[in-house]
Design a protein around this motif. Structure first.
Motif, mmCIF file in Angstrom:
data_model
loop_
_atom_site.group_PDB
_atom_site.id
_atom_site.type_symbol
_atom_site.label_atom_id
_atom_site.label_comp_id
_atom_site.label_asym_id
_atom_site.label_seq_id
_atom_site.Cartn_x
_atom_site.Cartn_y
_atom_site.Cartn_z
ATOM 1 N N GLU A 6 0.830 -1.203 0.000
ATOM 2 C CA GLU A 6 0.000 0.000 0.000
ATOM 3 C C GLU A 6 0.864 1.252 0.000
ATOM 4 O O GLU A 6 0.585 2.216 -0.723
ATOM 5 C CB GLU A 6 -0.921 -0.015 1.221
ATOM 6 C CG GLU A 6 -1.800 1.206 1.372
ATOM 7 C CD GLU A 6 -2.819 1.350 0.251
ATOM 8 O OE1 GLU A 6 -3.348 2.463 0.071
ATOM 9 O OE2 GLU A 6 -3.084 0.339 -0.444
ATOM 10 N N GLN A 7 1.924 1.239 0.803
ATOM 11 C CA GLN A 7 2.824 2.392 0.847
ATOM 12 C C GLN A 7 3.515 2.605 -0.500
ATOM 13 O O GLN A 7 3.683 3.743 -0.952
ATOM 14 C CB GLN A 7 3.873 2.191 1.945
ATOM 15 C CG GLN A 7 4.822 3.354 2.140
ATOM 16 C CD GLN A 7 4.118 4.629 2.556
ATOM 17 O OE1 GLN A 7 3.074 4.579 3.215
ATOM 18 N NE2 GLN A 7 4.669 5.775 2.168
ATOM 19 N N ARG B 81 2.313 1.860 -3.442
ATOM 20 C CA ARG B 81 1.335 2.422 -4.381
ATOM 21 C C ARG B 81 1.135 3.928 -4.121
ATOM 22 O O ARG B 81 1.041 4.727 -5.049
ATOM 23 C CB ARG B 81 0.006 1.686 -4.268
ATOM 24 C CG ARG B 81 -0.004 0.316 -4.931
ATOM 25 C CD ARG B 81 -1.412 -0.208 -5.092
ATOM 26 N NE ARG B 81 -2.011 -0.531 -3.813
ATOM 27 C CZ ARG B 81 -2.001 -1.752 -3.265
ATOM 28 N NH1 ARG B 81 -1.400 -2.755 -3.914
ATOM 29 N NH2 ARG B 81 -2.570 -1.963 -2.108
ATOM 30 N N ARG B 82 1.084 4.286 -2.833
ATOM 31 C CA ARG B 82 0.924 5.696 -2.485
ATOM 32 C C ARG B 82 2.080 6.533 -3.048
ATOM 33 O O ARG B 82 1.885 7.638 -3.554
ATOM 34 C CB ARG B 82 0.858 5.860 -0.969
ATOM 35 C CG ARG B 82 -0.444 5.409 -0.330
ATOM 36 C CD ARG B 82 -0.357 5.478 1.188
ATOM 37 N NE ARG B 82 -1.611 5.125 1.807
ATOM 38 C CZ ARG B 82 -2.583 5.997 2.104
ATOM 39 N NH1 ARG B 82 -2.416 7.282 1.822
ATOM 40 N NH2 ARG B 82 -3.692 5.587 2.674
ATOM 41 N N GLU B 83 3.287 5.986 -2.893
ATOM 42 C CA GLU B 83 4.461 6.730 -3.360
ATOM 43 C C GLU B 83 4.562 6.751 -4.887
ATOM 44 O O GLU B 83 5.130 7.693 -5.461
ATOM 45 C CB GLU B 83 5.722 6.108 -2.764
ATOM 46 C CG GLU B 83 5.802 6.226 -1.244
ATOM 47 C CD GLU B 83 6.971 5.452 -0.657
ATOM 48 O OE1 GLU B 83 7.653 4.735 -1.435
ATOM 49 O OE2 GLU B 83 7.201 5.553 0.565
ATOM 50 N N ILE C 124 1.972 6.929 -7.112
ATOM 51 C CA ILE C 124 0.937 7.710 -7.799
ATOM 52 C C ILE C 124 1.411 9.100 -8.183
ATOM 53 O O ILE C 124 1.288 9.510 -9.359
ATOM 54 C CB ILE C 124 -0.342 7.757 -6.941
ATOM 55 C CG1 ILE C 124 -1.022 6.378 -6.975
ATOM 56 C CG2 ILE C 124 -1.307 8.826 -7.437
ATOM 57 C CD1 ILE C 124 -2.214 6.257 -6.057
ATOM 58 N N GLN D 165 -9.973 5.860 -5.436
ATOM 59 C CA GLN D 165 -8.847 5.793 -4.519
ATOM 60 C C GLN D 165 -7.641 6.544 -5.078
ATOM 61 O O GLN D 165 -6.923 7.220 -4.344
ATOM 62 C CB GLN D 165 -8.475 4.335 -4.237
ATOM 63 C CG GLN D 165 -7.383 4.180 -3.172
ATOM 64 C CD GLN D 165 -7.096 2.716 -2.837
ATOM 65 O OE1 GLN D 165 -7.734 1.811 -3.368
ATOM 66 N NE2 GLN D 165 -6.136 2.507 -1.948
ATOM 67 N N SER E 106 -8.248 10.198 -4.595
ATOM 68 C CA SER E 106 -8.112 10.536 -3.182
ATOM 69 C C SER E 106 -6.652 10.616 -2.769
ATOM 70 O O SER E 106 -6.244 11.541 -2.049
ATOM 71 C CB SER E 106 -8.847 9.497 -2.328
ATOM 72 O OG SER E 106 -8.632 9.718 -0.946
ATOM 73 N N LEU E 107 -5.837 9.664 -3.247
ATOM 74 C CA LEU E 107 -4.420 9.651 -2.891
ATOM 75 C C LEU E 107 -3.687 10.824 -3.537
ATOM 76 O O LEU E 107 -2.773 11.404 -2.941
ATOM 77 C CB LEU E 107 -3.791 8.322 -3.308
ATOM 78 C CG LEU E 107 -4.241 7.078 -2.510
ATOM 79 C CD1 LEU E 107 -3.649 5.815 -3.120
ATOM 80 C CD2 LEU E 107 -3.822 7.196 -1.048
ATOM 81 N N GLU F 261 -4.578 13.846 -1.498
ATOM 82 C CA GLU F 261 -3.852 13.770 -0.224
ATOM 83 C C GLU F 261 -2.408 14.185 -0.406
ATOM 84 O O GLU F 261 -1.836 14.899 0.424
ATOM 85 C CB GLU F 261 -3.945 12.342 0.335
ATOM 86 C CG GLU F 261 -3.234 12.126 1.650
ATOM 87 C CD GLU F 261 -3.307 10.686 2.120
ATOM 88 O OE1 GLU F 261 -2.382 10.240 2.818
ATOM 89 O OE2 GLU F 261 -4.305 10.007 1.762
ATOM 90 N N SER F 262 -1.798 13.718 -1.516
ATOM 91 C CA SER F 262 -0.393 14.053 -1.793
ATOM 92 C C SER F 262 -0.243 15.557 -2.026
ATOM 93 O O SER F 262 0.713 16.185 -1.556
ATOM 94 C CB SER F 262 0.099 13.262 -3.011
ATOM 95 O OG SER F 262 1.419 13.631 -3.351
ATOM 96 N N ASN G 231 -0.472 17.420 1.250
ATOM 97 C CA ASN G 231 0.759 17.291 2.026
ATOM 98 C C ASN G 231 1.866 18.186 1.471
ATOM 99 O O ASN G 231 2.692 18.727 2.200
ATOM 100 C CB ASN G 231 1.227 15.844 2.044
ATOM 101 C CG ASN G 231 0.292 14.931 2.856
ATOM 102 O OD1 ASN G 231 -0.423 15.408 3.724
ATOM 103 N ND2 ASN G 231 0.301 13.646 2.533
#
Length: 282
Positions: A238-239, A241-243, A245, A268, A271-272, A275-276, A279
């Motif tokens: 999951e981490q 994939r977050r990094e 995107i 999703q 949303s990510l 969120e990025s 941040n």
């Protein structure tokens, strides 16, 4: 003159596992034995499922192995703290095993392990079966029974106080002490595994445990350890994939293309991305 013949009197049949005592009345010697047995059984499960896809094997934990008839019956049994028997049914006629009766089974355990609370002298007792001066048979030592009667191929003694492990292999009619390999493990070749010691915490006890490894030196995990490993893998994926995107967005891919590439729902991904961005701007 008539002659009456007395009917033939047949000896009673050998008792089975339902007719023999399950215990000799002694308490378990320490609180370590139960979790230690669970670790061995739980972590070995996947190996045994592969070796025995038909489920034909039995594992005993402090269960009696009856090898001769005596009075009282339990004097003719030994109860290893842990043992494994291949190619026997886990139940007998649908009944849970109460003991392992060698004169009904004819298959010896492949490996037996003793968790010695003391100095291991009881577990190393090689006193042979003999008769006393009054003609009574004396109880032989546990080591002698495993070696000369049951002929268990592998026998391990783990001294809990000193964390000392020794393993014997039955070769040419007697037990030979095994030498550990370069990993300080003892290979149990018929199972393709190794036995050794490892510090750790299990069921709120932190100490040295008997553990299994595969032939490549990989630790065989318990069910809870496997679940924790899968949880960590999922978190890492999951981490990752977050990094990935925002990097993929920076390369010019659309949200739909990123969702398809990573196997994620478009919602999703959006949303990510948001969120990025939040941040980055904060």
């Amino acid at each position: 003159m008539t002659q009456s013949l007395e009917p033939n009197v047949l000896p009673p049949p050998f008792p089975d596992h339902t007719q023999l005592p399950e215990s000799d009345g002694e308490f378990a010697k320490n609180f370590q034995e139960h979790p230690q047995s669970l670790i061995l059984t739980d972590s070995l499960g996947p190996i045994l499922e592969r070796i025995h896809p038909d489920g034909q094997y039995a594992i005993g934990q402090d269960c009696g192995i009856y090898w001769r008839q005596t009075k009282p019956p339990e004097k003719g049994a030994e109860a290893p703290d842990w043992f494994y028997v291949p190619n026997v049914p886990p139940k007998i006629d649908g009944q849970i095993r109460r003991s392992y009766v060698i004169w009904h089974e004819f298959i010896a355990p492949m490996i037996a392990l003793e968790f010695a609370s003391g100095d291991g002298s009881e577990e190393r007792d090689a006193t042979p079966l003999s008769r006393s001066s009054q003609g009574e048979k004396t109880k032989p030592g546990k080591f002698w029974v495993y070696e000369q009667i049951l002929r268990i191929p592998y026998y391990g003694i783990f001294e809990i106080k000193t964390n000392h492990l020794e393993v014997y292999h039955f070769v040419n009619g007697s037990y030979r002490p095994m030498n550990p390999n370069q990993r300080n493990h003892y290979p149990i070749e018929p199972l393709g595994i190794e036995l050794g010691l490892l510090p750790g915490t299990y069921q709120n006890q932190t100490q040295i445990w008997l553990r299994w490894w595969d032939s490549e030196g990989n630790l065989l995990l318990t069910g809870s350890e496997r679940a924790e490993q899968e949880r960590q893998r999922a978190e890492q994926a999951e981490q990752a994939r977050r990094e990935a995107i925002p990097k993929l967005f920076a390369m010019g891919l659309t949200a739909n293309q990123i969702a398809e590439a990573l196997g994620l729902p478009i919602e999703q991904v959006n949303s990510l991305v948001q969120e990025s961005r939040n941040n980055t701007n904060s």
